[in-house]
Scaffold this active site. Structure first.
Site, mmCIF file in Angstrom:
data_model
loop_
_atom_site.group_PDB
_atom_site.id
_atom_site.type_symbol
_atom_site.label_atom_id
_atom_site.label_comp_id
_atom_site.label_asym_id
_atom_site.label_seq_id
_atom_site.Cartn_x
_atom_site.Cartn_y
_atom_site.Cartn_z
ATOM 1 N N ASP A 1 9.649 2.860 -0.778
ATOM 2 C CA ASP A 1 8.535 3.733 0.068
ATOM 3 C C ASP A 1 9.068 3.302 1.401
ATOM 4 O OD1 ASP A 1 6.424 4.645 1.406
ATOM 5 O OD2 ASP A 1 4.864 3.477 -0.111
ATOM 6 N N LYS B 1 5.111 9.230 8.433
ATOM 7 C CA LYS B 1 4.860 8.799 9.809
ATOM 8 C C LYS B 1 5.794 9.402 10.828
ATOM 9 C CE LYS B 1 2.139 4.973 7.889
ATOM 10 N NZ LYS B 1 1.136 4.600 8.482
ATOM 11 N N TYR C 1 1.015 -1.513 -0.182
ATOM 12 C CA TYR C 1 -0.020 0.116 -0.017
ATOM 13 C C TYR C 1 0.678 1.234 -0.023
ATOM 14 C CZ TYR C 1 -3.441 3.662 1.578
ATOM 15 O OH TYR C 1 -4.213 4.669 1.698
HETATM 16 C C1 LIG Z 1 4.114 2.193 3.178
HETATM 17 C C2 LIG Z 1 3.246 3.432 3.103
HETATM 18 N N1 LIG Z 1 3.194 4.408 2.096
HETATM 19 C C3 LIG Z 1 2.128 5.283 2.123
HETATM 20 C C4 LIG Z 1 1.265 5.481 2.853
HETATM 21 C C5 LIG Z 1 0.290 6.464 2.827
HETATM 22 O O1 LIG Z 1 0.557 7.228 3.977
HETATM 23 P P1 LIG Z 1 -0.750 8.359 4.362
HETATM 24 O O2 LIG Z 1 -1.801 7.393 5.388
HETATM 25 O O3 LIG Z 1 0.015 9.264 5.444
HETATM 26 O O4 LIG Z 1 -1.427 9.052 3.183
HETATM 27 C C6 LIG Z 1 1.201 4.676 3.944
HETATM 28 C C7 LIG Z 1 0.169 4.575 4.851
HETATM 29 O O5 LIG Z 1 0.139 3.716 5.791
HETATM 30 C C8 LIG Z 1 2.156 3.382 4.019
HETATM 31 O O6 LIG Z 1 1.973 2.379 4.817
#
Ligand SMILES: Cc1ncc(COP(=O)(O)O)c(C=O)c1O
Length: 431
Positions: free
Chosen positions: A238, A266, A144
């Site tokens: 990511d 985060k 995700y």
């Molecule tokens: C690996 C990863 N990338 C992107 C995101 C998206 O981040 P946000 O919820 O701050 O939009 C998340 C969210 O949990 C994530 O775990």
């Protein structure tokens, strides 16, 4: 356990907020029961509106590495608040934070701050497409990266196919540019590259945290790096979840691998809305106003969020043994859970890196989303409910990751293992 306030709050919220929540997983849909409405948090604990205390392994889905209401972060925020909330003009603090991150990320020369992980990955994709002058992307099933249209795509009838939208509202004209491969399976990625000569980038969670916790194999990541180079595609790592969670240098450091673009979120915001994307200067300088790739945000680099980020990263840097200590707790917890489950003949797969951990009710090793989906989700739901009743707050889905915070200690972990043992026993005898 009385949860009357949470029940009433949830009913009221449902009248005006779709599903009663502002992010779907919070609704407890896959574990059942009533989501707890949280009144406050301190250290390792959160307290619901009925004043029930829970040991919190969600930690706001990752950001709070020092636990709730950490005093150091709180005092930095109190100071920052006095100077104004937002200017829409540059501040020195933004450069300070970016320098802090760059000094610890081995692939990043320049970086831009945004407000969410979704924005960070979405912007990284746009940049990769502009830099390579290509349109297609490869992502992995079960990973995700936020909810932008290109990334809200799941595999078609098999892996290595052009994806299908995983949500109504995502145009198939967009999802057709997303190829979906199988995690930890390099042949599926090769098949994607054979299928499309138009691949701008490969994006991956190096320590996947959104299909449960599934680390990438080292050889797999190295092979991906090589494939990207061979096909003139950018490699986007990511680290929104794993950055400053799995270790001081994130997954990039653990695997000693280089990305062309990296995304963060985060932990770098210490619990406030903040995220970032960065990479080689020649790529990042394609962004407006230097280059033509447009990307912007009213609250990007907001001074309050940036102050929380600077305080969090400074505190991290001041604690040389932080990640060893967190990992030791994660190891004790996961081994304890596995042993307790085994006593009652419940198969449990566990893994951890730094302060991230996961467990699957699954008899086989989990290497990808197909494996993860074989997990016993009904068993997870039972376990989740029983632990919640005993004051332990695990993620409300089998397909999420758990987080240790520095406010936890050996005694808390032992208490949780003991409660897990009781829960497994109850499940065993209930049949
Ligand atoms: C690996 C990863 N990338 C992107 C995101 C998206 O981040 P946000 O919820 O701050 O939009 C998340 C969210 O949990 C994530 O775990």
């Amino acid at each position: 356990m009385e949860i009357l306030h949470s029940i009433n709050d949830f009913n009221e919220a449902k009248q005006v907020i779709p599903g009663g929540v502002n992010s779907p997983v919070r609704a407890f849909g896959s574990v059942g029961g009533t989501p707890r409405f949280i009144a406050r948090g301190k250290g390792a604990y959160i307290y619901d509106e009925d004043d029930n205390a829970y040991i919190d392994f969600v930690q706001s889905w990752g950001p709070l590495i020092f636990g709730h209401a950490d005093e150091f972060v709180e005092s930095a925020l109190t100071l920052a608040l006095k100077d104004g909330l937002s200017f829409g003009a540059p501040t020195e603090k933004e450069t300070t934070l970016v320098k802090q991150i760059i000094s610890l990320a081995n692939s990043v020369e320049k970086m831009r701050l945004v407000s969410s992980g979704t924005e960070a990955t979405m912007s990284a994709l746009r940049l990769a497409r502009a830099f390579t002058n290509k349109d297609d992307i490869i992502k992995f099933e079960g990973c995700y990266h936020g909810h932008s249209d290109s990334l809200l795509v799941s595999a078609g009838s098999g892996c290595a196919t052009f994806g299908t939208p995983s949500s109504p509202g995502v145009p198939s004209d967009i999802s057709k540019h997303t190829l979906v491969a199988r995690y930890n399976d390099i042949d599926s990625v090769k098949a994607c590259f054979e299928q499309s000569k138009n691949v701008a980038c490969v994006i991956i969670e190096p320590l996947a945290g959104n299909m449960g916790f599934v680390p990438a194999d080292r050889e797999f990541l190295y092979a991906l790096r090589k494939l990207c180079d061979e096909h003139n595609a950018l490699f986007i790592i990511d680290e929104v979840m794993s950055g400053f969670r799995a270790g001081l240098n994130g997954a990039l450091g653990i695997y000693n691998i280089e990305a062309d673009l990296v995304t963060y979120g985060k932990v770098i915001g210490g619990g406030l809305p903040l995220a970032a994307f960065g990479g080689r200067a020649e790529i990042m300088d394609m962004l407006s106003p230097v280059g033509g790739v447009y990307q912007a945000g009213t609250l990007s680099g907001n001074p309050i969020a940036v102050s929380a980020g600077i305080a969090t990263l400074s505190l991290i840097k001041s604690k040389p043994h932080l990640y060893d200590e967190l990992e030791s707790l994660a190891k004790t917890l996961t081994q304890g859970l596995q042993n307790a489950a085994q006593e009652y003949e419940i198969p449990l797969q566990v893994d951890y890196r730094g302060s991230m951990f996961g467990f699957f009710f699954n008899a086989g090793v989990v290497k990808n989303f197909d494996d993860a989906k074989k997990s016993d989700v009904a068993m997870y739901a039972k376990f989740h409910q029983k632990m919640l009743e005993k004051g332990v707050y695990f993620a409300c889905s089998q397909f999420e990751t758990g987080f240790i915070c520095s406010a936890m200690n050996g005694a808390i972990i032992e208490e949780v293992i003991q409660k897990a043992r009781e829960s497994f026993k109850e499940i065993h005898f209930e049949g």
